[in-house]
Design a protein around this motif. Sequence first.
Motif, PDB file in Angstrom:
ATOM      1  N   ASP A   1      -7.383  49.589  11.957  1.00 23.70           N
ATOM      2  CA  ASP A   1      -7.933  49.880  13.282  1.00 23.70           C
ATOM      3  C   ASP A   1      -8.350  48.594  13.978  1.00 23.70           C
ATOM      4  OD1 ASP A   1     -10.350  49.094  12.174  1.00 23.70           O
ATOM      5  OD2 ASP A   1     -11.110  51.132  11.940  1.00 23.70           O
ATOM      6  N   GLU A   2      -8.986  48.752  15.148  1.00 27.05           N
ATOM      7  CA  GLU A   2      -9.358  47.583  15.963  1.00 27.05           C
ATOM      8  C   GLU A   2     -10.350  46.664  15.254  1.00 27.05           C
ATOM      9  OE1 GLU A   2      -9.420  50.662  16.787  1.00 27.05           O
ATOM     10  OE2 GLU A   2      -8.171  50.994  18.562  1.00 27.05           O
ATOM     11  N   SER A   3     -11.130  47.214  14.321  1.00 29.80           N
ATOM     12  CA  SER A   3     -12.121  46.402  13.605  1.00 29.80           C
ATOM     13  C   SER A   3     -11.523  45.683  12.406  1.00 29.80           C
ATOM     14  CB  SER A   3     -13.276  47.292  13.133  1.00 29.80           C
ATOM     15  OG  SER A   3     -12.836  48.194  12.122  1.00 29.80           O
ATOM     16  N   GLY A   4     -10.243  45.978  12.089  1.00 28.94           N
ATOM     17  CA  GLY A   4      -9.602  45.359  10.946  1.00 28.94           C
ATOM     18  C   GLY A   4      -9.689  46.180   9.677  1.00 28.94           C
ATOM     19  N   ALA A   5     -10.336  47.355   9.738  1.00 31.02           N
ATOM     20  CA  ALA A   5     -10.459  48.215   8.562  1.00 31.02           C
ATOM     21  C   ALA A   5      -9.139  48.932   8.303  1.00 31.02           C
ATOM     22  CB  ALA A   5     -11.581  49.229   8.764  1.00 31.02           C
ATOM     23  N   VAL A   6      -8.727  48.982   7.042  1.00 34.28           N
ATOM     24  CA  VAL A   6      -7.495  49.675   6.676  1.00 34.28           C
ATOM     25  C   VAL A   6      -7.729  51.176   6.707  1.00 34.28           C
ATOM     26  CG1 VAL A   6      -5.771  50.026   4.876  1.00 34.28           C
ATOM     27  CG2 VAL A   6      -6.722  47.744   5.256  1.00 34.28           C
ATOM     28  N   ARG A   7      -6.965  51.887   7.518  1.00 32.09           N
ATOM     29  CA  ARG A   7      -7.110  53.333   7.655  1.00 32.09           C
ATOM     30  C   ARG A   7      -6.115  54.104   6.800  1.00 32.09           C
ATOM     31  NH1 ARG A   7     -11.925  54.928   9.826  1.00 32.09           N
ATOM     32  NH2 ARG A   7     -12.619  53.267  11.236  1.00 32.09           N
ATOM     33  N   ASN A   8      -4.966  53.511   6.538  1.00 34.59           N
ATOM     34  CA  ASN A   8      -3.944  54.238   5.799  1.00 34.59           C
ATOM     35  C   ASN A   8      -2.970  53.249   5.163  1.00 34.59           C
ATOM     36  OD1 ASN A   8      -2.567  56.435   4.810  1.00 34.59           O
ATOM     37  ND2 ASN A   8      -2.298  57.430   6.790  1.00 34.59           N
ATOM     38  N   ILE A   9      -2.467  53.605   3.998  1.00 31.46           N
ATOM     39  CA  ILE A   9      -1.386  52.879   3.345  1.00 31.46           C
ATOM     40  C   ILE A   9      -0.295  53.903   3.033  1.00 31.46           C
ATOM     41  CG2 ILE A   9      -0.676  51.589   1.303  1.00 31.46           C
ATOM     42  CD1 ILE A   9      -3.487  50.423   1.180  1.00 31.46           C
ATOM     43  N   ILE A  10       0.905  53.646   3.492  1.00 31.75           N
ATOM     44  CA  ILE A  10       1.989  54.627   3.364  1.00 31.75           C
ATOM     45  C   ILE A  10       3.185  53.982   2.674  1.00 31.75           C
ATOM     46  CG2 ILE A  10       3.466  56.260   4.587  1.00 31.75           C
ATOM     47  CD1 ILE A  10       1.518  56.102   6.933  1.00 31.75           C
TER      48      ILE A  10
END
Length: 313
Positions: free
Chosen positions: A279-288
Motif C-alpha cells: 500500500d501507500e505506506s509501504g506495508a505488504v498487503r498480499n503475496i500471490i
Amino acid sequence: MKVEKISDVRPAPKDEVTLKTAGNVMEIRYASNTAGSPIQKLDKDHGLDTRTGEVIDYQHNQNRAGDMASVAQSLKRLRDVINANLENPDTALWVTLTYAENMTDAKRLYKDFHAFWKRFLRYLKREGHPPAEHIAAAEPQARGAWHLHVLLLFPCKAPFIPNADIARVWRHGFTKTKSLQGIDNPGLYLTAYLGDMELTEALSSGIKRGKLAEVEVKGQKKKAIVKGARLKLYPPGFNLYRNSRGVERPTIYKVTEEEAQSFIGDAPLTYEKTISVTDESGAVRNIINYRTYTKPPAENDNETSTKTEQGTK
C-alpha cells in the motif's frame, strides 16, 4: 498500491489454493493475505479510506490500456476460454477475417460477423461438415481499421475447408485459415495477436513506449514487437471477444496445495510468477504465487487432413 515481482513463494501442503483447469492447461493461484484492504468501496465512483475516514474518488480510465489490470484480466479470461475448449489442436481452425476497405466502425464489426456466422453454419451443413462453435476476437489496427480472429471448434477432427470458400462466405475482404498443430498452449499463442504489435506499426501509430521483444516467424526473419501496445487502440468498454453458446468455461476449485498437486500429476510446470502488493505506506498487503502446468496436447490417431496454412486469400 504498488505491485512488483519477487522471488517465488510456495504454499505449504495444507494451505488453500485456487486450482483452475482449462483443457490441457492448469493454473494454481496461492494468495497470502497479510492485511485487509484499507479502501472500502462505497459505489462505482467512490471509496472510503478507513485509515483517515476520507471519501476518495475512483479514477476511471479513458481506454482499455489505462487500467492494465483490467486489460490483463480480459485477455486472461479469453486465454482460459480458448484452452477450455481446445485440448486437441486437430479439432480447430484459426481464421482471420479482414476488410477490403478501411472499416473503422466497431459496432459494424460484430454485426457483420453475426451475419457471416449464419451463412457459415449453412455452408457447413450444405457441405456435409459437422456444426461448429466459435470464439471470435476483435483486433484494431493502427490505421483505425478492424479485423477479426475466429477460432472454429469442431466436435471431431476439423474438416478441410478451402480458404476461398471462407472468403466467399465472409464477403468483405481477404481471409486466412490455419491449423493449430504443435501449439501446446493455444490460448497464450492466440491472444498474443490481440496485445502485441510490430514495432513499425507501433511507431506509425505514435506508440513509442513498451517492452520490446523479438519473435521468430516460421520461414521469415525475426520481427521486433512492442508487448501490449495494441491494447491502447481498443475503445473504452469494448468487448475483446464473443463466443457461441456451446463454448465451455474453465473449472475452478478451492483445494489444498497437496490436493492440487495430486490432480496435476506429472504435468510439467511451464510458468511461475510471484508478486507482492504494497500500500501507500509501504506495508505488504498480499503475496500471490501463480503457477501454470501444461499437459501435452491430446493425441489424434487419425491422419490429419488439415494443412498448416490453407491459403492467404
